[in-house]
Design a protein around this motif. Structure first.
Motif, short mmCIF file in Angstrom:
data_model
loop_
_atom_site.label_atom_id
_atom_site.label_comp_id
_atom_site.label_asym_id
_atom_site.label_seq_id
_atom_site.Cartn_x
_atom_site.Cartn_y
_atom_site.Cartn_z
N TYR A 92 0.80 -1.21 0.00
CA TYR A 92 0.00 0.00 0.00
C TYR A 92 0.85 1.27 0.00
O TYR A 92 0.31 2.37 -0.19
CB TYR A 92 -0.96 -0.01 1.20
CG TYR A 92 -1.89 -1.19 1.13
CD1 TYR A 92 -2.87 -1.27 0.14
CD2 TYR A 92 -1.77 -2.26 2.02
CE1 TYR A 92 -3.72 -2.37 0.06
CE2 TYR A 92 -2.61 -3.36 1.95
CZ TYR A 92 -3.58 -3.41 0.96
OH TYR A 92 -4.41 -4.50 0.87
N ASP A 95 2.02 0.96 -4.25
CA ASP A 95 1.03 1.10 -5.32
C ASP A 95 -0.07 2.06 -4.87
O ASP A 95 -0.86 1.73 -3.98
CB ASP A 95 0.45 -0.26 -5.68
CG ASP A 95 -0.38 -0.23 -6.94
OD1 ASP A 95 -1.32 0.58 -7.01
OD2 ASP A 95 -0.11 -1.04 -7.86
N LYS A 96 -0.13 3.24 -5.50
CA LYS A 96 -1.11 4.25 -5.08
C LYS A 96 -2.54 3.80 -5.38
O LYS A 96 -3.48 4.18 -4.67
CB LYS A 96 -0.82 5.57 -5.78
CG LYS A 96 0.50 6.21 -5.38
CD LYS A 96 0.72 7.52 -6.10
CE LYS A 96 2.01 8.18 -5.66
NZ LYS A 96 3.21 7.40 -6.06
N ARG A 100 -5.34 3.63 -2.48
CA ARG A 100 -6.60 4.38 -2.50
C ARG A 100 -7.80 3.44 -2.30
O ARG A 100 -8.72 3.76 -1.53
CB ARG A 100 -6.74 5.11 -3.83
CG ARG A 100 -5.92 6.37 -3.92
CD ARG A 100 -6.59 7.50 -3.14
NE ARG A 100 -5.77 8.70 -3.18
CZ ARG A 100 -5.10 9.20 -2.15
NH1 ARG A 100 -5.15 8.59 -0.97
NH2 ARG A 100 -4.40 10.30 -2.26
N CYS A 110 -10.09 10.46 1.90
CA CYS A 110 -9.15 10.58 0.79
C CYS A 110 -9.74 11.48 -0.28
O CYS A 110 -10.96 11.68 -0.33
CB CYS A 110 -8.87 9.20 0.17
SG CYS A 110 -7.98 8.04 1.21
N LYS A 137 -1.43 10.53 -11.52
CA LYS A 137 -0.26 10.00 -10.83
C LYS A 137 0.06 8.61 -11.35
O LYS A 137 -0.85 7.81 -11.60
CB LYS A 137 -0.50 9.91 -9.31
CG LYS A 137 -0.74 11.23 -8.61
CD LYS A 137 -0.96 11.00 -7.12
CE LYS A 137 -1.15 12.30 -6.36
NZ LYS A 137 -1.36 12.05 -4.90
N THR A 139 0.91 4.94 -10.63
CA THR A 139 0.56 4.16 -9.44
C THR A 139 1.80 3.69 -8.70
O THR A 139 1.75 3.44 -7.50
CB THR A 139 -0.29 2.94 -9.82
OG1 THR A 139 0.40 2.16 -10.79
CG2 THR A 139 -1.64 3.38 -10.38
N ARG A 140 2.93 3.57 -9.40
CA ARG A 140 4.17 3.12 -8.76
C ARG A 140 5.33 4.02 -9.13
O ARG A 140 5.40 4.53 -10.24
CB ARG A 140 4.51 1.68 -9.18
CG ARG A 140 3.58 0.63 -8.58
CD ARG A 140 3.90 -0.76 -9.09
NE ARG A 140 3.09 -1.78 -8.42
CZ ARG A 140 3.51 -2.50 -7.38
NH1 ARG A 140 4.73 -2.32 -6.90
NH2 ARG A 140 2.72 -3.39 -6.81
N GLU A 170 -6.94 11.74 -9.61
CA GLU A 170 -7.44 12.23 -8.33
C GLU A 170 -7.95 13.65 -8.51
O GLU A 170 -7.49 14.38 -9.40
CB GLU A 170 -6.35 12.21 -7.26
CG GLU A 170 -5.86 10.82 -6.92
CD GLU A 170 -4.81 10.83 -5.81
OE1 GLU A 170 -4.47 11.93 -5.33
OE2 GLU A 170 -4.36 9.75 -5.43
N ASN A 256 -3.09 11.98 1.55
CA ASN A 256 -2.45 12.13 0.25
C ASN A 256 -1.58 10.92 -0.09
O ASN A 256 -1.80 10.24 -1.08
CB ASN A 256 -1.62 13.42 0.23
CG ASN A 256 -0.95 13.67 -1.11
OD1 ASN A 256 -1.42 13.20 -2.14
ND2 ASN A 256 0.16 14.39 -1.10
N GLU A 257 -0.58 10.61 0.75
CA GLU A 257 0.36 9.52 0.48
C GLU A 257 0.66 8.77 1.77
O GLU A 257 0.46 9.29 2.88
CB GLU A 257 1.68 10.06 -0.09
CG GLU A 257 1.54 10.95 -1.32
CD GLU A 257 1.46 10.15 -2.60
OE1 GLU A 257 1.51 8.92 -2.53
OE2 GLU A 257 1.34 10.78 -3.68
#
Length: 377
Positions: A92, A95-96, A100, A110, A137, A139-140, A170, A256-257
């Motif tokens: 997690y 990988d965004k 999410r 989020c 963004k 994802t990785r 997003e 956010n992250e």
């Protein structure tokens, strides 16, 4: 320790005091951490054999970054090694898209998001429904503003989609400022919560951190810390977790992250807290009792030093120590390149404006050789 960057370098400082011996898998013989960790091997974190060699008989494997392939971590675990955090948690932070979806299932606040199709025309249609402006963004692999694009129309979106990367869309959040909430968590479940800090960015890179975040509503502070604790517990994170947050213009917080390791927004704790994030990361992954995160002074300000006009940081160090003796300097042993993080300075004290001005002056002297260019509040 997998990865030889500045986080591993600063981990070594904490390890010395605890009597912990680190063996390092470094990207090269003279990278930041390899300069200070005698027991290092040069190798590739994407090669399982290199990971196996460096792990040896070490009781725990931990990380300077989140880029080790999950299948390699599972292979290490199957062979009796103990990765902390484990692959199921680390996913997690890697990988965004997965992050999410998981946080949404948990009900963690989020930004609105959508996973985009790999087909350009389908993704264009999905973005039309999602709406512009949007933040795209990868994802990785993205960090420090890399792999992030703000698009305002289809033409801009097509330019990004043409890169052929897996993307998430997003909403463009109307935020007042960025915050960070950090926790340390042991396998036993003990959690230590750090003060919520304000993170100030420039060109996608963290420029400075103020601890604690000034003028933060107590209810938002408690909510941010509760979110960080819940994420750590629900995802079974072991070690340090940083939850980067938006404080929105309408008084909410949004995640956010995530970072499952020590984080730039926690560097202040080396000089400003009873127990630094690096010491608590080691304590956590070794399942030792955690130390208090209590601030030593009312305010701590950390300012990153980026590659600038000064090429000889070691020579300039003496100038800064003479002119700003209260500043704590941390150099990463890196060659100076424009915009590269090469160190940071921290100042602690009782008056925020004085601490801010002093930290900025020290960082600018170290980076550019003068006090000109300090960031305005």
């Amino acid at each position: 320790m997998i990865g030889g960057g500045q986080l591993a370098r600063m981990m070594q400082q904490a390890a010395i005091g605890l009597g912990v011996r680190i063996r390092l898998l470094a990207e090269g013989p003279d990278v930041s951490a390899a300069q200070v960790v005698p027991d290092h091997r040069v190798g590739d974190h994407t090669v399982l054999a290199d990971l196996q060699e460096v792990a040896g008989q070490a009781p725990v494997v931990t990380f300077d970054h989140e880029h080790v392939p999950p299948e390699h971590l599972r292979a290490l675990a199957a062979q009796g090694h103990v990765p902390r955090p484990g692959p199921d948690a680390l996913l997690y932070a890697q990988d965004k898209g997965e992050m999410r979806v998981r946080l949404s299932v948990l009900g963690v606040p989020c930004p609105l998001f959508e996973l985009l199709s790999g087909d350009v025309e389908e993704a264009v249609d999905e973005l039309a429904d999602f709406g512009y402006p949007a933040v795209l963004k990868t994802t990785r692999g993205g960090y420090d503003g890399k792999g992030v694009w703000v698009v305002h129309d289809e033409a801009q979106a097509r330019e990004v989609l043409a890169l052929g990367q897996e993307l998430i869309a997003e909403e463009l959040v109307d935020f007042r400022r960025e915050l960070s909430a950090q926790v340390a968590r042991r396998p036993s479940g003990e959690v230590e919560t750090y003060p919520v800090v304000e993170s100030r960015q420039a060109d996608g890179i963290c420029k400075e951190v103020v601890a604690p975040a000034p003028d933060l509503d107590p209810s938002l502070r408690e909510q941010a810390q509760a979110v960080a604790r819940r994420v750590a517990e629900e995802l079974d994170v072991t070690g340090m977790l940083a939850v980067e947050l938006f404080e929105t213009a309408d008084g909410r917080i949004l995640v956010n992250e995530l970072a499952m390791r020590p984080h730039n927004t926690g560097h202040w704790s080396i000089d400003g807290a009873v127990t630094s994030q690096f010491e608590n990361h080691l304590r956590a992954v070794l399942d030792l009792p955690l130390g208090p995160s209590t601030p030593l002074r009312p305010w701590s300000v950390m300012v990153n030093v980026l590659g600038g006009a000064v090429q000889d940081l070691l020579a300039q160090r003496a100038v800064v120590l003479d002119e700003v003796p209260e500043a704590k300097i941390h150099l990463y042993g890196k060659d100076v390149k424009p915009g590269r993080k090469v160190g940071h300075v921290t100042v602690v004290g009782d008056d925020l404006e004085d601490v801010l001005a002093t930290a900025r002056r020290a960082a600018t002297l170290l980076q550019d050789g003068s006090a000109v260019g300090a960031v305005d509040r």
